[in-house]
Write a protein that holds these residues in place. Structure first.
Motif, PDB file in Angstrom:
ATOM      1  N   LEU A 127     -24.479 -94.171  50.196  1.00 50.02           N
ATOM      2  CA  LEU A 127     -23.150 -94.202  49.615  1.00 50.02           C
ATOM      3  C   LEU A 127     -22.178 -93.270  50.331  1.00 50.02           C
ATOM      4  N   SER A 128     -22.686 -92.299  51.053  1.00 49.39           N
ATOM      5  CA  SER A 128     -21.788 -91.453  51.847  1.00 49.39           C
ATOM      6  C   SER A 128     -21.267 -92.189  53.066  1.00 49.39           C
ATOM      7  N   ASN A 129     -21.908 -93.304  53.418  1.00 48.78           N
ATOM      8  CA  ASN A 129     -21.437 -94.152  54.511  1.00 48.78           C
ATOM      9  C   ASN A 129     -20.442 -95.154  53.941  1.00 48.78           C
ATOM     10  N   PRO A 130     -19.169 -95.134  54.348  1.00 49.85           N
ATOM     11  CA  PRO A 130     -18.170 -96.041  53.756  1.00 49.85           C
ATOM     12  C   PRO A 130     -18.516 -97.509  53.939  1.00 49.85           C
ATOM     13  N   VAL A 131     -19.070 -97.864  55.095  1.00 50.72           N
ATOM     14  CA  VAL A 131     -19.409 -99.274  55.336  1.00 50.72           C
ATOM     15  C   VAL A 131     -20.505 -99.724  54.379  1.00 50.72           C
ATOM     16  N   GLN A 141     -14.771 -90.007  46.039  1.00 53.00           N
ATOM     17  CA  GLN A 141     -14.654 -90.430  47.436  1.00 53.00           C
ATOM     18  C   GLN A 141     -15.692 -91.477  47.805  1.00 53.00           C
ATOM     19  N   SER A 142     -16.887 -91.381  47.244  1.00 52.34           N
ATOM     20  CA  SER A 142     -17.916 -92.388  47.511  1.00 52.34           C
ATOM     21  C   SER A 142     -17.646 -93.688  46.775  1.00 52.34           C
ATOM     22  N   ALA A 143     -16.864 -93.630  45.699  1.00 52.26           N
ATOM     23  CA  ALA A 143     -16.597 -94.829  44.906  1.00 52.26           C
ATOM     24  C   ALA A 143     -15.490 -95.688  45.496  1.00 52.26           C
ATOM     25  N   ALA A 175     -11.473 -93.861  55.610  1.00 52.44           N
ATOM     26  CA  ALA A 175     -12.566 -93.038  56.131  1.00 52.44           C
ATOM     27  C   ALA A 175     -12.050 -91.927  57.027  1.00 52.44           C
ATOM     28  N   ALA A 176     -10.962 -92.184  57.750  1.00 57.34           N
ATOM     29  CA  ALA A 176     -10.442 -91.183  58.682  1.00 57.34           C
ATOM     30  C   ALA A 176      -9.522 -90.170  58.012  1.00 57.34           C
ATOM     31  N   THR A 177      -8.710 -90.617  57.056  1.00 62.33           N
ATOM     32  CA  THR A 177      -7.692 -89.733  56.474  1.00 62.33           C
ATOM     33  C   THR A 177      -7.864 -89.485  54.987  1.00 62.33           C
ATOM     34  N   GLY A 178      -8.604 -90.369  54.271  1.00 62.02           N
ATOM     35  CA  GLY A 178      -8.697 -90.232  52.824  1.00 62.02           C
ATOM     36  C   GLY A 178      -7.371 -90.409  52.121  1.00 62.02           C
ATOM     37  N   VAL A 179      -6.556 -91.348  52.600  1.00 61.97           N
ATOM     38  CA  VAL A 179      -5.188 -91.476  52.096  1.00 61.97           C
ATOM     39  C   VAL A 179      -5.175 -91.907  50.629  1.00 61.97           C
ATOM     40  N   LEU A 180      -6.031 -92.844  50.243  1.00 65.23           N
ATOM     41  CA  LEU A 180      -6.049 -93.269  48.841  1.00 65.23           C
ATOM     42  C   LEU A 180      -6.546 -92.160  47.926  1.00 65.23           C
ATOM     43  N   TYR A 181      -7.571 -91.439  48.379  1.00 65.49           N
ATOM     44  CA  TYR A 181      -8.097 -90.335  47.572  1.00 65.49           C
ATOM     45  C   TYR A 181      -7.042 -89.245  47.381  1.00 65.49           C
TER      46      TYR A 181
END
Length: 597
Positions: A109-113, A148-150, A205-211
């Protein structure tokens, strides 16, 4: 010879006055010589009764029906929210002791893909993004999953839900043009979700913009935590959910703080009313140095004694939930509640949708028809696209509703995940709708609709590849490590981009391409044409039909063959309406058959 009975064709009254010496062709069925545009839509009429056309009894029945439907809608909505609370409790029972560590430290789950693919596969199982997103929110509210994992899991849920539309569209495969429009209308949702994920997942994954965006919004709400946090919907759901199950959440907090004794305790609360009594107890210590500072310490013979406070919990009253007397382990109770809550969750969602569908008719349908300029249930692909995007926004309210049912201490995280779902769809709409040039999903869906209308077996292949084989392959590569994933995915992506660019240049500016790339004829035909594959599939289906069909299918074929033979036998008789009077008369038996025809 008996006179021939008079037969008249009401559809062609002028034939009776036709000259006797005119040449009349035999009767046969005709078809339209000109095929309409396959993307044209049939016009439907709204036959619903208006309020002014109803009598007093009809008006009373309509009002009573609306009131009953509204009461049922509120009841199903209440059951839906309660099932979310029970679902959260079930997750805690199933994995409250061990799965917390697994989800927090899990490399998958730590892997976004991998999280994206898990969201797709979970939604495929439950056939609803509302259900899967509610499950994710419940996992966050129970502390089993980080925000972040969700986020990638929520993105995958958006993709997985579109498989339902595709399966429904395949039911229209009987008519080629209807199948063309239905499959394009279903897969426009697929392309929107896949294209949005291709842009937003790497960006997240690169910026975490939604989080980060949702974190700022949640912080601005100033939601309280701890015991003073608001419970919101729990105030009205607790009477029912507490009658089903109650959990001792202190056990989970004790496990999180590292208390080894808490791992042997059950999460199921047995005693709801307890009392703690603190008493002084004399204990023996090795020496005076071991006495508690400020506590009384004395020596009796060879023993050194001191006093400490001991707190004892006295059980006063048992809880009233249905599992209080069940001698079952936490895992068994959790699995029972998990199945029960998912069943109620899906059932309530289906019934809510059907109730809303039946309520949004009549005058509401007339308004929608005026706005959309279309018939009930019949819309063009261009108009279906914004409706699909609107439904994507509407489905996020389920996750927000699920977040509101979360307990106070995890309310902020649950709302943040729900808002991530909302802003993901908003970002996708901003990417692929406002400017007409960016409405790529419509063009892709139209092209796929034309392809599947010509080769209808390609629809099943598309469904199998996009929603099963490709997600499982990506999951396997992601589990092998990001190096393997990148090493396999990058060449495939580069090749796909090259093919797309060459296809566009072949269609628009072939003069800029080398002579060998102006068409794909240099490749073997199966690599640039579906016709060879179509022959293989067709012959394979014919072989299976000839070898593997049951007797029922064979009897059906015999009936069809007999029907065709009867049609051929009837074609030899002339239609009496189109027969001249000076022609020789047939036998009475033949004349009767022709009359029946």
């Amino acid at each position: 010879m008996a006179p021939r009975p008079e037969v008249r064709d009401t559809l062609s009254p002028t034939l009776d006055t036709a000259p006797k010496d005119s040449v009349v062709l035999p009767a046969y069925s005709t078809e339209d010589k000109y095929e309409d545009d396959p993307w044209n839509l049939p016009e439907l009429q709204d036959n619903g009764l208006k309020w002014s056309e109803l009598d007093t009894k009809g008006k009373v029945l309509r009002v009573l029906t609306a009131v009953v439907k509204f009461i049922l809608l509120v009841g199903f909505l209440y059951m839906f929210v309660c099932s979310l609370d029970v679902l959260s409790s079930a997750f805690q029972l199933v994995g409250g002791k061990a799965a917390g560590d697994i989800f927090q430290d899990n490399a998958v789950l730590s892997n976004p893909v991998a999280g994206l693919v898990i969201g797709v596969l979970v939604t495929l199982l439950v056939q609803s993004s509302s259900t899967s997103s509610s499950i994710v929110v419940s996992m966050v509210s129970s502390g089993l999953l980080e925000v972040q994992s969700a986020v990638p899991v929520i993105m995958g849920a958006n993709i997985g839900t579109s498989v339902t539309n595709t399966i429904v569209a395949m039911m229209q495969a009987g008519d080629r043009n209807e199948f063309r429009r239905a499959f394009a209308g279903a897969t426009v949702h697929d392309f929107f979700n896949w294209l949005s994920v291709l842009i937003l997942l790497p960006l997240e994954a690169a910026t975490g913009v939604l989080y980060k965006l949702t974190k700022i919004i949640i912080d601005s709400f100033n939601i309280q935590g701890g015991n003073n946090a608001p419970d919101l919907l729990n105030v009205i759901t607790d009477p029912l959910t507490d009658a089903i199950i109650e959990l001792d959440k202190k056990v989970i907090s004790d496990i999180a703080t590292g208390d080894p004794a808490a791992r042997n305790k059950s999460l199921i609360k047995i005693w709801c009313k307890t009392e703690k009594i603190t008493t002084l107890v004399n204990i023996t210590v090795p020496s005076d140095a071991n006495c508690t500072t400020g506590a009384l310490c004395w020596v009796e013979g060879n023993k050194t004694l001191t006093q400490i406070n001991v707190t004892e919990t006295i059980n006063l009253e048992r809880c009233n939930h249905i599992f209080v007397y069940a001698n079952l382990p936490d895992l068994a109770v959790g699995l029972i509640l998990l199945a029960l809550s998912l069943l109620i969750l899906c059932t309530c969602l289906i019934l809510i949708v059907k109730l809303l569908n039946s309520m949004l008719k009549g005058q509401v349908a007339v308004v929608i028809k005026k706005v959309l300029n279309t018939g009930i249930g019949v819309i063009s692909l261009e108009r279906a696209y914004p409706l699909t995007l609107g439904s994507n926004i509407g489905t996020t309210t389920t996750a927000i509703l699920a977040a509101m049912a979360a307990p106070g201490e995890t309310l902020a995280n649950s709302l943040q995940v729900a808002l991530c779902h909302f802003f993901f769809n908003i970002a996708g709409i901003l990417l692929w709708y406002p400017i007409p040039f960016t409405r790529i999903p419509i063009r892709l869906a139209r092209a796929l609709g034309n392809r599947t209308a010509k080769y209808r077996w390609f629809a099943a292949l598309y469904l199998l590849l996009c929603f099963l084989l490709m997600p499982l392959t990506i999951l396997g590569l992601s589990l092998a490590g990001w190096q393997v994933l990148v090493g396999v995915a990058v060449p495939i992506v580069v090749l796909a981009i090259f093919i797309i660019v060459v296809n566009l240049m072949q269609a628009r500016c072939p003069q800029y391409l080398p002579s060998g790339l102006r068409d794909w004829d240099f490749l073997p035909r199966p690599l640039h044409s579906m016709a060879p594959w179509d022959r293989v599939v067709t012959s394979g289906m014919a072989f299976c039909g000839a070898r593997c069909c049951c007797k029922c299918c064979q009897s059906t074929d015999d009936e069809e063959k007999g029907l065709q033979e009867r049609k051929k036998s009837l074609e030899i008789y002339d239609n009496p309406v189109l027969t001249r009077d000076d022609e020789p008369q047939e036998t009475s038996k033949e004349t009767m058959k022709a009359t029946q025809l």
